[in-house]
Design a protein around this motif. Structure first.
Motif, PDB file in Angstrom:
ATOM      1  N   ASP A 155       0.831  -1.209   0.000  1.00  0.00           N
ATOM      2  CA  ASP A 155       0.000   0.000   0.000  1.00  0.00           C
ATOM      3  C   ASP A 155       0.863   1.256   0.000  1.00  0.00           C
ATOM      4  N   GLN A 157       3.965   1.503  -1.108  1.00  0.00           N
ATOM      5  CA  GLN A 157       4.628   1.611  -2.411  1.00  0.00           C
ATOM      6  C   GLN A 157       3.653   2.095  -3.482  1.00  0.00           C
ATOM      7  N   ALA A 158       2.406   1.652  -3.403  1.00  0.00           N
ATOM      8  CA  ALA A 158       1.406   2.115  -4.368  1.00  0.00           C
ATOM      9  C   ALA A 158       1.161   3.613  -4.233  1.00  0.00           C
ATOM     10  N   VAL A 197       1.027  -0.636 -10.267  1.00  0.00           N
ATOM     11  CA  VAL A 197       0.498  -1.113  -8.989  1.00  0.00           C
ATOM     12  C   VAL A 197       0.223  -2.616  -9.057  1.00  0.00           C
ATOM     13  N   LEU A 200       3.380  -4.582  -8.589  1.00  0.00           N
ATOM     14  CA  LEU A 200       3.784  -4.668  -7.186  1.00  0.00           C
ATOM     15  C   LEU A 200       3.141  -5.859  -6.500  1.00  0.00           C
ATOM     16  N   HIS A 201       1.908  -6.178  -6.880  1.00  0.00           N
ATOM     17  CA  HIS A 201       1.156  -7.256  -6.250  1.00  0.00           C
ATOM     18  C   HIS A 201       1.344  -8.594  -6.969  1.00  0.00           C
ATOM     19  N   ALA A 265      -4.391   5.416  -7.615  1.00  0.00           N
ATOM     20  CA  ALA A 265      -3.360   4.535  -7.064  1.00  0.00           C
ATOM     21  C   ALA A 265      -3.900   3.755  -5.872  1.00  0.00           C
ATOM     22  N   ARG A 266      -4.621   4.432  -4.990  1.00  0.00           N
ATOM     23  CA  ARG A 266      -5.178   3.734  -3.827  1.00  0.00           C
ATOM     24  C   ARG A 266      -6.257   2.739  -4.246  1.00  0.00           C
ATOM     25  N   ALA A 269      -4.595  -0.331  -5.783  1.00  0.00           N
ATOM     26  CA  ALA A 269      -3.999  -1.164  -4.747  1.00  0.00           C
ATOM     27  C   ALA A 269      -5.057  -1.992  -4.032  1.00  0.00           C
ATOM     28  N   CYS A 272      -6.139  -4.919  -6.206  1.00  0.00           N
ATOM     29  CA  CYS A 272      -5.133  -5.976  -6.388  1.00  0.00           C
ATOM     30  C   CYS A 272      -4.856  -6.756  -5.118  1.00  0.00           C
TER      31      CYS A 272
END
Length: 278
Positions: A155, A157-158, A197, A200-201, A265-266, A269, A272
């Protein structure tokens, strides 16, 4: 005992009988998806048949000419096939996230642990937590370990990626010559942010996967672009002085774009996450 005692007992039994039910999945192939798949199958199938006939004609003319034509056809269709495989892998990864969420919602510890371990193996931020995840006795422990460890890191990093994208969106919007160009730049940067994002996941979404993530994030390229155009047009209409319009209007529009990029972005995240946010 009061006359209302039976009713109170009935209410108590009713409350105890209510259990958490996982949210029903609404996925599946839509009519548009089926039509697109059918059209793609026809185009690729007929193209393959036409290419096969052409290769046969080249072999009839000369063996070496037929061989070169066959290699070219195999190379082209091989790239198309590889792209299709990558798309299917991206969709399969999203489906795995859905299965994990359903398992957590249903309290299925065995399935939740299995999906969590698969996810953790593909995410660098969660690999150190694999032994603890294997020993987790229930879904509550799994959720607590994920929330306190890798999900919190992801979260953060996102949000960092969102801030970078917001800065770029603000700069691009402030210097762009027209609202249409604002929408184009913002849409491209938003799609890139969603893919970052997702990476990242542990997800590698293709075109279809990116569209699915945009839908899950409650955003779409059309609505974001349209909102950006309307916001810019409204801001320009507030002031009438050309200099003020240039300085204040563009800055305000850039701030709107930056704020929307952070929100995206949030939301991406959250879409994902293997465990939905509480």
């Amino acid at each position: 005992m009061s006359p209302d005692a039976p009713a109170e007992k009935l209410d108590l039994r009713w409350e105890q009988a209510v259990v958490a039910v996982p949210e029903a999945r609404t996925g599946g192939w839509s009519n548009l998806s089926l039509a697109a798949l059918g059209a793609a199958s026809l185009v690729l199938g007929l193209s393959a048949l036409d290419a096969a006939n052409f290769v046969a004609e080249q072999f009839a003319r000369s063996p070496w000419l037929g061989g070169i034509t066959l290699l070219v056809a195999l190379f082209g269709f091989g790239l198309i096939g590889w792209a299709g495989i990558r798309e299917m892998r991206g969709l399969a990864a999203l489906d795995a996230v859905d299965r994990a969420r359903v398992a957590f919602a249903a309290g299925d510890t065995a399935r939740a642990r299995l999906e969590t371990l698969r996810w953790a193996e593909s995410v660098p931020a969660a690999r150190d937590l694999l032994p603890a995840l294997r020993d987790a006795p229930d879904t509550a422990t799994l959720r607590a370990l994920l929330e306190a460890g890798p999900l919190r890191t992801l979260d953060a990093q996102a949000v960092s990626l969102g801030r970078v994208a917001a800065t770029q969106a603000f700069a691009a919007t402030a210097i762009s010559p027209s609202p249409a160009w604002d929408a184009l730049v913002f849409g491209w940067r938003a799609i890139r942010l969603v893919r970052q994002v997702a990476a990242l996941h542990g997800l590698r979404p293709g075109f279809a996967g990116t569209v699915a993530l945009l839908r899950r994030s409650a955003f779409s390229a059309v609505s974001v672009a349209a909102t950006n155009v309307l916001a810019d047009a409204a801001t320009r209409a507030v002031v009438s002085n050309p200099l003020i319009e240039r300085l204040a209007g563009e800055a305000a529009t850039g701030l709107v774009a930056a704020r929307r990029m952070l929100s995206l972005a949030r939301a991406a995240a959250a879409a994902c996450r293997i465990v939905p946010p509480a």
